[in-house]
Design an enzyme around this catalytic site. Structure first.
Site, PDB file in Angstrom:
ATOM      1  N   LYS A  38      31.978  23.692 -27.799  1.00  0.00           N
ATOM      2  CA  LYS A  38      32.357  22.280 -27.887  1.00  0.00           C
ATOM      3  C   LYS A  38      31.301  21.501 -28.693  1.00  0.00           C
ATOM      4  CE  LYS A  38      34.830  22.475 -23.455  1.00  0.00           C
ATOM      5  NZ  LYS A  38      34.990  21.840 -22.126  1.00  0.00           N
ATOM      6  N   TYR A  94      44.659  20.661 -24.756  1.00  0.00           N
ATOM      7  CA  TYR A  94      44.450  20.230 -23.374  1.00  0.00           C
ATOM      8  C   TYR A  94      45.723  19.644 -22.746  1.00  0.00           C
ATOM      9  CZ  TYR A  94      39.399  21.099 -23.409  1.00  0.00           C
ATOM     10  OH  TYR A  94      38.155  21.699 -23.443  1.00  0.00           O
ATOM     11  N   ASN A 110      30.223  20.369 -20.963  1.00  0.00           N
ATOM     12  CA  ASN A 110      30.002  21.721 -20.421  1.00  0.00           C
ATOM     13  C   ASN A 110      30.043  22.823 -21.479  1.00  0.00           C
ATOM     14  OD1 ASN A 110      32.723  21.877 -20.763  1.00  0.00           O
ATOM     15  ND2 ASN A 110      33.236  22.182 -18.602  1.00  0.00           N
ATOM     16  N   HIS A 116      34.482  26.264 -24.101  1.00  0.00           N
ATOM     17  CA  HIS A 116      35.801  26.467 -23.508  1.00  0.00           C
ATOM     18  C   HIS A 116      36.142  27.952 -23.558  1.00  0.00           C
ATOM     19  CE1 HIS A 116      40.114  26.225 -22.778  1.00  0.00           C
ATOM     20  NE2 HIS A 116      40.224  27.105 -23.752  1.00  0.00           N
ATOM     21  N   GLU A 145      46.557  29.457 -26.934  1.00  0.00           N
ATOM     22  CA  GLU A 145      45.411  28.833 -27.620  1.00  0.00           C
ATOM     23  C   GLU A 145      45.062  29.554 -28.917  1.00  0.00           C
ATOM     24  OE1 GLU A 145      43.607  27.150 -23.383  1.00  0.00           O
ATOM     25  OE2 GLU A 145      42.517  28.736 -24.431  1.00  0.00           O
TER      26      GLU A 145
HETATM   27  P1  ADP Z   1      37.518  24.925 -17.611  1.00  0.00           P
HETATM   28  O1  ADP Z   1      37.038  24.423 -18.959  1.00  0.00           O
HETATM   29  O2  ADP Z   1      36.378  25.470 -16.785  1.00  0.00           O
HETATM   30  O3  ADP Z   1      38.684  25.864 -17.713  1.00  0.00           O
HETATM   31  P2  ADP Z   1      39.410  22.873 -16.683  1.00  0.00           P
HETATM   32  O4  ADP Z   1      40.493  23.606 -17.400  1.00  0.00           O
HETATM   33  O5  ADP Z   1      39.606  22.512 -15.252  1.00  0.00           O
HETATM   34  O6  ADP Z   1      38.007  23.640 -16.790  1.00  0.00           O
HETATM   35  O7  ADP Z   1      39.104  21.498 -17.440  1.00  0.00           O
HETATM   36  C1  ADP Z   1      39.067  21.460 -18.846  1.00  0.00           C
HETATM   37  C2  ADP Z   1      37.894  20.625 -19.291  1.00  0.00           C
HETATM   38  O8  ADP Z   1      38.100  19.280 -18.881  1.00  0.00           O
HETATM   39  C3  ADP Z   1      36.561  21.025 -18.668  1.00  0.00           C
HETATM   40  O9  ADP Z   1      35.929  22.078 -19.340  1.00  0.00           O
HETATM   41  C4  ADP Z   1      35.772  19.733 -18.768  1.00  0.00           C
HETATM   42  O10 ADP Z   1      35.246  19.578 -20.093  1.00  0.00           O
HETATM   43  C5  ADP Z   1      36.852  18.691 -18.568  1.00  0.00           C
HETATM   44  N1  ADP Z   1      36.895  18.258 -17.164  1.00  0.00           N
HETATM   45  C6  ADP Z   1      37.425  18.915 -16.111  1.00  0.00           C
HETATM   46  N2  ADP Z   1      37.280  18.221 -14.972  1.00  0.00           N
HETATM   47  C7  ADP Z   1      36.640  17.067 -15.318  1.00  0.00           C
HETATM   48  C8  ADP Z   1      36.199  15.931 -14.601  1.00  0.00           C
HETATM   49  N3  ADP Z   1      36.388  15.826 -13.293  1.00  0.00           N
HETATM   50  N4  ADP Z   1      35.572  14.964 -15.315  1.00  0.00           N
HETATM   51  C9  ADP Z   1      35.374  15.054 -16.631  1.00  0.00           C
HETATM   52  N5  ADP Z   1      35.778  16.118 -17.377  1.00  0.00           N
HETATM   53  C10 ADP Z   1      36.394  17.109 -16.728  1.00  0.00           C
END
Ligand code: ADP
Length: 149
Positions: A9, A49, A112, A115, A126
């Site tokens: 990211k 997303y 974070n 992805h 994807e």
């Molecule tokens: P992952 O990336 O671990 O698969 P998710 O699919 O649940 O996680 O969420 C996609 C992305 O959305 C996350 O990587 C994060 O960047 C963002 N995200 C998820 N939950 C939150 C939250 N509560 N607040 C802000 N951003 C979030």
């Protein structure tokens, strides 16, 4: 052979973590079959997303993912989808295990770093969204006999 979609990211790119992150998948033994560096369009980010479009953080997530360049990748190997998720760690870097990419390198759920596809169907969706078939390279690393019985 299984394939997964991974993207470093904009925070990972800005922080200079591209080499370190790619190294983790290379040294684990997975094979890179697609790689591009791009700034995602809003349309691409929203499609990527789409499952989160009703979530309160959807708008800021799309803003963030389109705010700078990302490294989009396809990696191949037995069990790569689940294994990459383990190497990446839990969604929230604060609670992600040390030793994982997020656990070692991040502190905030909205930043974070990386992805990774969470299942075979999402990986297929994807990969098709980010790459054309001819952008993926079919090849066998010479290391294969040293990684597999
Ligand atoms: P992952 O990336 O671990 O698969 P998710 O699919 O649940 O996680 O969420 C996609 C992305 O959305 C996350 O990587 C994060 O960047 C963002 N995200 C998820 N939950 C939150 C939250 N509560 N607040 C802000 N951003 C979030």
């Amino acid at each position: 052979m299984e394939r997964t979609f991974l993207a470093i990211k904009p925070d990972g790119v800005q922080r200079g973590l591209v080499g370190e992150i790619i190294s983790r998948f290379e040294t684990k033994g997975f094979t890179l079959v697609g790689l591009k560096f791009l700034k995602a369009s809003r349309e691409l980010a929203e499609q990527h997303y789409a499952v989160h479009k009703e979530r309160p953080f959807f708008g800021s997530l799309v803003d963030f993912i389109t705010s700078g360049p990302v490294v989009a990748m396809v990696w191949e190997g037995d069990g790569v989808i689940a294994s990459a998720r383990k190497l990446i760690g839990a969604t929230n870097p604060l609670t992600a295990e040390p030793g994982t990419i997020r656990g070692d390198l991040g502190i905030n759920i909205g930043r974070n770093i990386i992805h990774g596809s969470d299942a075979p169907e999402t990986a297929q969706y994807e990969i098709g969204l980010w790459f054309r078939e001819e952008e993926l390279v079919n090849w066998q690393p010479h290391l294969t006999p040293w990684l597999h019985e």
